[in-house]
Design a protein around this motif. Structure first.
Motif, PDB file in Angstrom:
ATOM      1  N   SER A   1       0.805  -1.225   0.000  1.00 22.67           N
ATOM      2  CA  SER A   1       0.000   0.000   0.000  1.00 22.67           C
ATOM      3  C   SER A   1       0.839   1.276   0.000  1.00 22.67           C
ATOM      4  N   VAL A   2       2.040   1.267   0.553  1.00 20.28           N
ATOM      5  CA  VAL A   2       2.780   2.555   0.605  1.00 20.28           C
ATOM      6  C   VAL A   2       4.067   2.605  -0.214  1.00 20.28           C
ATOM      7  N   ASP A   3       4.613   1.457  -0.618  1.00 15.63           N
ATOM      8  CA  ASP A   3       5.947   1.551  -1.233  1.00 15.63           C
ATOM      9  C   ASP A   3       5.930   2.062  -2.669  1.00 15.63           C
TER      10      ASP A   3
ATOM     11  N   ASN B   1      11.318  10.456   1.076  1.00 19.52           N
ATOM     12  CA  ASN B   1      11.180  10.551   2.525  1.00 19.52           C
ATOM     13  C   ASN B   1       9.707  10.342   2.886  1.00 19.52           C
ATOM     14  N   PRO B   2       9.394   9.371   3.747  1.00 19.12           N
ATOM     15  CA  PRO B   2       7.988   9.094   4.054  1.00 19.12           C
ATOM     16  C   PRO B   2       7.243  10.289   4.671  1.00 19.12           C
TER      17      PRO B   2
ATOM     18  N   ALA C   1      13.805   4.629   5.417  1.00 20.55           N
ATOM     19  CA  ALA C   1      12.436   4.908   4.964  1.00 20.55           C
ATOM     20  C   ALA C   1      11.520   3.713   5.230  1.00 20.55           C
ATOM     21  N   ALA C   2      12.044   2.486   5.078  1.00 17.81           N
ATOM     22  CA  ALA C   2      11.217   1.292   5.278  1.00 17.81           C
ATOM     23  C   ALA C   2      10.729   1.203   6.727  1.00 17.81           C
TER      24      ALA C   2
ATOM     25  N   VAL D   1       6.944   5.479  -1.666  1.00 20.29           N
ATOM     26  CA  VAL D   1       8.225   5.624  -0.951  1.00 20.29           C
ATOM     27  C   VAL D   1       9.393   5.032  -1.763  1.00 20.29           C
ATOM     28  N   LYS D   2       9.148   3.889  -2.370  1.00 24.46           N
ATOM     29  CA  LYS D   2      10.170   3.208  -3.184  1.00 24.46           C
ATOM     30  C   LYS D   2      11.427   2.855  -2.383  1.00 24.46           C
TER      31      LYS D   2
END
Lengths: 487, 98
Positions: free
Chosen positions: A34-36, A142-143, A159-160, A39-40
């Motif tokens: 859902s978020v990467d 940057n998240p 970031a993870a 963010v990658k």
């Protein structure tokens, strides 16, 4: 898993069988899905293998067998640390198709501690950079603000964890590559003493400076992870064979009579006001707990970046000479016949990105005939003076408090055309690598722009326990560390 | 710091890096800036200071001279850009009869 939960909270749920490792891994995989995209952080997510590892641990647990201190907790691995059977790209075209044929010492340790290796995360190519933008494959955001850099080089690892995709990750720190991204992303990142963690299986950048270390949501989790990473390894001749203290058990014990050092040279032009304010407030936090604040001098600290940018590129130019297109890594192809020299030059010219080339050039120049004494030897002498400054300071104080980075996260693209300005981002972190001492960055709240601010503590060699306990004294008075960005 | 384009070409040759003319120009400026910054080291008095190559206080780590298992051929060749299954293949480097 709620994104705020620490590894230790999750471990207690796992041990009480309120949660299975499979469920936890699946929750992390869902969060990544859902978020990467925005963010990658991940270069590769090994979902299937992670679920298999989790199942194996769940089975062991229900059979009443020992499952290790990390007991099925998912962890992300910086992609310059070898995991057998995984690609290890160093975010470089040079190693785009390289598959590791053995585990790094830290990976062996993590596997036996029961960690679930979930995937490999982005970095600046060969760990050279402070923004993660030097990756050949993707730009990590940057998240807290996806227009901003996550820091580097371990930007993906920071970031993870910050985005709640994994509770723990590991990175490597050669001049600040764990601490600066930890500060930018609002998580805890620690560089242990040189020699504490084996470098076996870490792709070499600057061998006298490189050190692997933990990322976590809070100091206590960082201590827990470090306990699984460190220990003597005969395959790294700089690995020290000294007892490793128990960290987590001691972490909540405040240090009586703690002396905190402040370096006045740190607070000159170029330091962001809000970062300065965070240091003032940290001083007060320590004073309120009975600690003394003392001024210490590091007269050669201002030369740290200059000495580093001779020493690290010199070592890099030597270490990276192994990428010649012969045994592994990118090989140039051509219709016409190539001499061996052409093959070397073209393979390296095509495989390396601009920052890696820049540093190899700088190192080759500093080591070349006629310049060796003026640059390389001079830098090594200044390195000794810098290390001696710290030794003298630590005769007066237990830890040194400073900013981690001169400012919160800068914008992606802001510094890419100005390598020197990018290098100056490491001004507060580089000294610890040159002197070999341990350092930690801990979250100290958000700026008015909503970006995390990090503060750094440094301690004498092998004093990780003192460093972590001092960091915990600050952390427990603040709620910063468990904040999660909205993504 | 006066770096010339010939210096850049010479160092690229030493480092076995094929650079494009654009890269050479870019590095000329950037390396000049960085070396200019590094000149601050000249202001530090290092008379009688021993160079410090690393901080580790370990020296001469010995082990007994016994053969240990190593990575096998299959794994060793796994990442080879070119292989015949037994050896690494490289371009012909000696002139002469085929």
């Amino acid at each position: 898993m709620s994104e705020q939960q620490t590894a230790q909270q999750l471990i207690s749920q796992l041990n009480n069988q309120e949660l299975s490792s499979r469920e936890l891994v699946q929750q992390c995989l869902d969060r990544i899905t859902s978020v990467d995209d925005s963010v990658k952080a991940f270069l590769e997510v090994n979902s299937e293998s992670a679920l298999q590892q989790a199942d194996a641990i769940d089975q062991k647990r229900s059979a009443g067998e020992s499952v290790g201190p990390l007991t099925g907790i998912p962890i992300a691995i910086k992609d310059n640390i070898c995991v057998e059977g995984w690609k290890t790209s160093c975010s470089s075209k040079m190693l785009e198709n390289f598959t590791s044929v053995y585990d790094a010492h830290v990976i062996e340790n993590l596997k036996s501690a029961g960690a679930v290796l979930i995937g490999r995360v982005n970095l600046d190519e060969f760990a050279m950079g402070s923004s993660c933008e030097n990756s050949a494959f993707q730009k990590t955001a940057n998240p807290w603000n996806t227009d901003c850099a996550p820091g580097g080089s371990s930007g993906g690892s920071a970031a993870a964890v910050a985005a709640g995709m994994v509770p723990l990750s590991i990175g490597s720190d050669t001049g600040g590559s764990i601490r600066q991204p930890a500060a930018f992303c609002g998580v805890v990142g620690m560089k242990p003493t040189y020699g504490r963690v084996s470098r076996y299986g870490l792709v070499a950048f600057a061998s006298s400076l490189d050190q692997i270390g933990p990322f976590a949501k809070n100091v206590s989790d960082a201590a827990l992870l470090l306990e699984s990473l460190w220990g003597h390894d005969r395959r790294d001749s700089t690995s020290v064979d000294i007892p490793a203290p128990s960290l987590v058990n001691q972490i909540d014990q405040p240090l009586a009579g703690l002396k905190v050092g402040i370096v006045s040279e740190h607070y000159s032009d170029g330091l962001d006001d809000e970062v300065h304010q965070a240091i003032q407030s940290a001083k007060e936090t320590y004073q309120a707990q009975g600690a003394e604040i003392h001024e210490v001098e590091l007269p050669h600290a201002k030369c740290g970046v200059a000495a580093y940018y001779i020493i690290a590129p010199s070592e890099a130019s030597s270490n990276l000479s192994r990428y010649d297109g012969i045994h592994y890594g990118h090989r140039a192809s051509s219709e016409e016949k190539m001499s061996l020299e052409d093959l070397y030059e073209r393979s390296r010219g095509e495989g390396f990105g601009p920052e890696v080339k820049r540093r190899i050039m700088l190192g080759a120049y500093a080591l070349s005939s006629g310049y060796y004494d003026a640059y390389y030897l001079k830098a090594l002498k200044v390195r000794r003076l810098i290390a001696e400054d710290y030794q003298k300071a630590f005769e007066k104080v237990d830890v040194i408090l400073s900013p981690t980075s001169p400012s919160p996260a800068f914008k992606l693209g802001e510094l890419v055309d100005d390598p020197l300005q990018m290098y100056l981002n490491d001004i507060y972190t580089i000294g610890a690598n040159l002197a070999g001492i341990p350092g930690i960055s801990i979250p100290a709240g958000l700026s008015s722009q909503g970006l995390p601010i990090g503060i750094q503590l440094l301690a004498p060699v092998y004093e990780e326990e003192k460093l972590l306990r001092a960091a915990r004294m600050y952390e427990k008075e603040h709620e910063h560390s468990l904040a999660v960005p909205s993504l | 710091m006066n770096l010339s384009i010939d210096d850049v070409k010479k160092v690229a040759k030493l480092a076995r890096l094929r650079l494009s003319p654009e890269e050479e120009q870019e590095f000329l400026g950037q390396l000049g800036d960085i070396l200019g910054y590094i000149e601050m080291l000249n202001e530090v008095d290092t008379e009688n200071v021993e160079p410090m190559a690393h901080i580790a206080d370990v020296v001469n780590v010995f082990r007994s001279d016994e053969a240990q298992p190593s990575i096998d051929r299959e794994k060793t060749l796994l990442n080879a850009p070119k292989t015949d299954g037994t050896y690494f293949l490289v371009p012909q480097i000696l002139d002469g009869a085929e």
